[in-house]
Write an enzyme that holds these catalytic residues in place. Sequence first.
Site, PDB file in Angstrom:
ATOM      1  CG  ASP A   4     -10.120  -0.244   4.772  1.00  0.00           C
ATOM      2  OD1 ASP A   4      -9.981  -0.746   3.645  1.00  0.00           O
ATOM      3  OD2 ASP A   4      -9.318  -0.413   5.708  1.00  0.00           O
ATOM      4  CE  LYS A  33      -3.742  -2.232   2.431  1.00  0.00           C
ATOM      5  NZ  LYS A  33      -4.309  -2.586   3.717  1.00  0.00           N
ATOM      6  CD  GLN A  69      -3.931  -4.599   6.649  1.00  0.00           C
ATOM      7  OE1 GLN A  69      -3.915  -3.626   5.905  1.00  0.00           O
ATOM      8  NE2 GLN A  69      -4.408  -5.772   6.269  1.00  0.00           N
TER       9      GLN A  69
HETATM   10  N1  GUN Z   1      -7.439  -6.931   6.171  1.00  0.00           N
HETATM   11  C1  GUN Z   1      -7.828  -7.732   5.150  1.00  0.00           C
HETATM   12  N2  GUN Z   1      -8.425  -6.995   4.192  1.00  0.00           N
HETATM   13  C2  GUN Z   1      -8.413  -5.715   4.619  1.00  0.00           C
HETATM   14  C3  GUN Z   1      -8.873  -4.499   4.062  1.00  0.00           C
HETATM   15  O1  GUN Z   1      -9.435  -4.417   2.968  1.00  0.00           O
HETATM   16  N3  GUN Z   1      -8.665  -3.382   4.818  1.00  0.00           N
HETATM   17  C4  GUN Z   1      -8.065  -3.432   6.020  1.00  0.00           C
HETATM   18  N4  GUN Z   1      -7.930  -2.312   6.692  1.00  0.00           N
HETATM   19  N5  GUN Z   1      -7.625  -4.541   6.570  1.00  0.00           N
HETATM   20  C5  GUN Z   1      -7.801  -5.685   5.865  1.00  0.00           C
END
Ligand code: GUN
Length: 291
Positions: A122, A55, A99
């Site tokens: 998100d 990311k 996350q």
């Molecule tokens: N963990 C697994 N998929 C995701 C996601 O799309 N966003 C976040 N923040 N954590 C995750």
Amino acid sequence: MIETRLIDGKGFAEGLRARLAGEVAAFTARHGAAPGLAVVLVGSDPASSVYVRSKARQTVEVGMASYEHLLPAETGEDELLALLARLNADPGVNGILVQLPLPAHIDTQKVLAALDPAKDVDGFHVVNAGRLAVGLDALVPCTPLGCVMLLKHHLGSLAGLKAVVVGRSNIVGKPIAQLLLREDCTVTIAHSRTRDLPAECRQADILIAAVGRPEMVRGDWIKPGATVIDVGINRVAGPDGKNRLVGDVAFAEAQGIAGLITPVPGGVGPMTIACLLANTLTAARRQRGED
Ligand code: GUN
């Protein structure tokens, strides 16, 4: 025998990132500051660490500012909430991503509720989930957004198509069902307690597999010619003892039955980060009163 075509998510995501880079440059020229994305990781789960690094790299590649907050696993909930309060108040931070999963001693819902919904790239805050459900502008979860982009690109209008979503998570299953409903699909959400799941799946023009179980969806669950979107990313031991990635769909069995299918890897996965970057730009524009 149907010729099964692959949906190239990797290529589509590359194109999306290239378009975003142009829009980010224009935004930065207009405002004298690039959009900023803060990513918060608590602990050092290997898969999460890989995602967070990708990311950060891709954020910088499209010209946005990346702020990484890598916190030790024993970080307290109060400390995390205090960091989020600072990021909410920081005008240089347009998007915040925490996350998941968080360590067990931290209440995930409390943390998500502490995000400014306008910075929740998100789309996990209840305000964004609610706005999506009632048809208002919302920040939409990235993986579902990526899936629907791929579907619209390949199928055009989705109106009237029957979609079956296998999986009811807050991150994928429920929001993808909302998005498909918004595209005028007839939507069924199936799950582990669904009666005769194979028969349910065989009704689908669009079959979305988002259960996190390796190769659970078998070839004979797929209606001939259907479009199959495989959200699963599962690490399994191959016959040679080496790990390989497989989806939630038995990909080899789907050949000659599905009309279109996303491969794993290279299908849905690359779309998630590209959509995160798109959401960050959207959030930055809205915070500047542009959209
Ligand atoms: N963990 C697994 N998929 C995701 C996601 O799309 N966003 C976040 N923040 N954590 C995750």
